[in-house]
Design a protein around this motif. Sequence first.
Motif, PDB file in Angstrom:
ATOM      1  N   ALA A  83       0.832  -1.201   0.000  1.00 48.45           N
ATOM      2  CA  ALA A  83       0.000   0.000   0.000  1.00 48.45           C
ATOM      3  C   ALA A  83       0.866   1.251   0.000  1.00 48.45           C
ATOM      4  O   ALA A  83       0.583   2.228  -0.713  1.00 48.45           O
ATOM      5  N   LEU A  84       1.931   1.222   0.787  1.00 51.46           N
ATOM      6  CA  LEU A  84       2.850   2.351   0.837  1.00 51.46           C
ATOM      7  C   LEU A  84       3.520   2.557  -0.517  1.00 51.46           C
ATOM      8  O   LEU A  84       3.627   3.692  -1.009  1.00 51.46           O
ATOM      9  N   LEU A  85       3.956   1.467  -1.144  1.00 53.79           N
ATOM     10  CA  LEU A  85       4.594   1.573  -2.454  1.00 53.79           C
ATOM     11  C   LEU A  85       3.618   2.132  -3.491  1.00 53.79           C
ATOM     12  O   LEU A  85       4.007   2.949  -4.332  1.00 53.79           O
ATOM     13  N   ALA A  86       2.362   1.698  -3.436  1.00 49.50           N
ATOM     14  CA  ALA A  86       1.349   2.217  -4.359  1.00 49.50           C
ATOM     15  C   ALA A  86       1.225   3.729  -4.226  1.00 49.50           C
ATOM     16  O   ALA A  86       1.154   4.459  -5.223  1.00 49.50           O
ATOM     17  N   GLY A  87       1.206   4.214  -2.984  1.00 52.17           N
ATOM     18  CA  GLY A  87       1.116   5.650  -2.753  1.00 52.17           C
ATOM     19  C   GLY A  87       2.341   6.397  -3.241  1.00 52.17           C
ATOM     20  O   GLY A  87       2.240   7.465  -3.856  1.00 52.17           O
ATOM     21  N   LEU A  88       3.518   5.829  -2.996  1.00 55.46           N
ATOM     22  CA  LEU A  88       4.771   6.481  -3.397  1.00 55.46           C
ATOM     23  C   LEU A  88       4.883   6.600  -4.913  1.00 55.46           C
ATOM     24  O   LEU A  88       5.196   7.667  -5.455  1.00 55.46           O
ATOM     25  N   LEU A  89       4.646   5.483  -5.611  1.00 62.05           N
ATOM     26  CA  LEU A  89       4.832   5.483  -7.062  1.00 62.05           C
ATOM     27  C   LEU A  89       3.743   6.279  -7.784  1.00 62.05           C
ATOM     28  O   LEU A  89       4.000   6.884  -8.822  1.00 62.05           O
ATOM     29  N   THR A  90       2.530   6.285  -7.231  1.00 65.72           N
ATOM     30  CA  THR A  90       1.468   7.101  -7.829  1.00 65.72           C
ATOM     31  C   THR A  90       1.749   8.582  -7.611  1.00 65.72           C
ATOM     32  O   THR A  90       1.588   9.402  -8.525  1.00 65.72           O
ATOM     33  N   SER A  91       2.211   8.934  -6.424  1.00 66.58           N
ATOM     34  CA  SER A  91       2.503  10.338  -6.104  1.00 66.58           C
ATOM     35  C   SER A  91       3.698  10.857  -6.899  1.00 66.58           C
ATOM     36  O   SER A  91       3.777  12.062  -7.186  1.00 66.58           O
ATOM     37  N   LYS A  92       4.599   9.963  -7.249  1.00 64.63           N
ATOM     38  CA  LYS A  92       5.796  10.363  -8.001  1.00 64.63           C
ATOM     39  C   LYS A  92       5.447  11.072  -9.308  1.00 64.63           C
ATOM     40  O   LYS A  92       6.182  11.961  -9.763  1.00 64.63           O
ATOM     41  N   GLU A  93       4.315  10.711  -9.891  1.00 67.98           N
ATOM     42  CA  GLU A  93       3.913  11.306 -11.166  1.00 67.98           C
ATOM     43  C   GLU A  93       3.443  12.746 -11.006  1.00 67.98           C
ATOM     44  O   GLU A  93       3.316  13.474 -11.997  1.00 67.98           O
TER      45      GLU A  93
END
Length: 331
Positions: A83-93
């Motif tokens: 879940a944390l990775l999903a948030g990080l990689l989505t926010s990166k954009e």
Amino acid sequence: MKDILYIVVPCYNEEEVLLETSKRLEEKLNQLIRMDMISLESRIVFVNDGSKDSTWDMIESLHDSNPLISGINLSKNRGHQNALLAGLLTSKEHADLVISMDADLQDDINAVDEMIEKYYQGCDIVYGVRSAREKDTMFKRFTAQSFYKVMNMLGAKVVYNHADYRLMSKKALEGLENFKEVNLFLRGLVPMLGFKTDIVTYERSERFAGESKYPLKKMFALAFEGITSLSTVPIKMITRLGIGIFFISILMLIYSVGQYFRGETVVGWSSLIVSIWAIGGLILFSIGIIGEYIGKVYLETKNRPRFIIDSFINTTQPKEQTEQDQTRQRV
């Protein structure tokens, strides 16, 4: 124009604390915007990890009433790290820098200011590190400290007293995206990125409400996941153990031969049974450790997605409008 900050907060059954968390983070984000440390396009991103309560409904409601709050809804529960990775990689954009923290308000939100300052000084990764654990019980303090020591001893290099409260730049997140493993342990992966890093110390508070999502059982599971995902030390230990037992067996053979020629041979049923059970147990334990590694290789070769996003609610302002708003705010 200042850089865009996204604060990523994984949530699993956090309805008891979500309103207070969103309130405090909103106050902090507005304060940072007024201080001209971050852009008006900065956001708070709550990641719903398949919660069984009304967490996602609350996130949608918060977003509808406040554009500063965004939400990611995963298709099912994937675990805290995914879940944390999903948030990080989505926010990166969308963001130039991302800060991750838990929803329980134990991490000191005021440490965000110093993290951002270190980011502007050139750091790509800033770790939030607990300065003390006085508020923890003796048992909690012992198990937590043992967790970090055992992890490092067995080859999973982690930052001592650091959980998942950290700042990462876009460059660092792009580096993290290159790690494709399914068996995630971000506390061990992030230090492997390199880049310029620093730490910010803070005093950890008690949980505002609700129950901890990392009881002792899950802490053991997380430690085991980290060790077997990042290190081959346990397999090397099995090899050394096998060699040690082999040499002990040679010594016992020499001793038995010596006893035989001295005429003192005694048939020892108890020692024989103990030896069989001890060696058998070690063999089964060793096979189990090796099996864990084989199982992880099996999962990695399948290349299954680490998370699937059901929906992402996010309101962004046009760049021209944002610049006008910032100009009016300075005036």
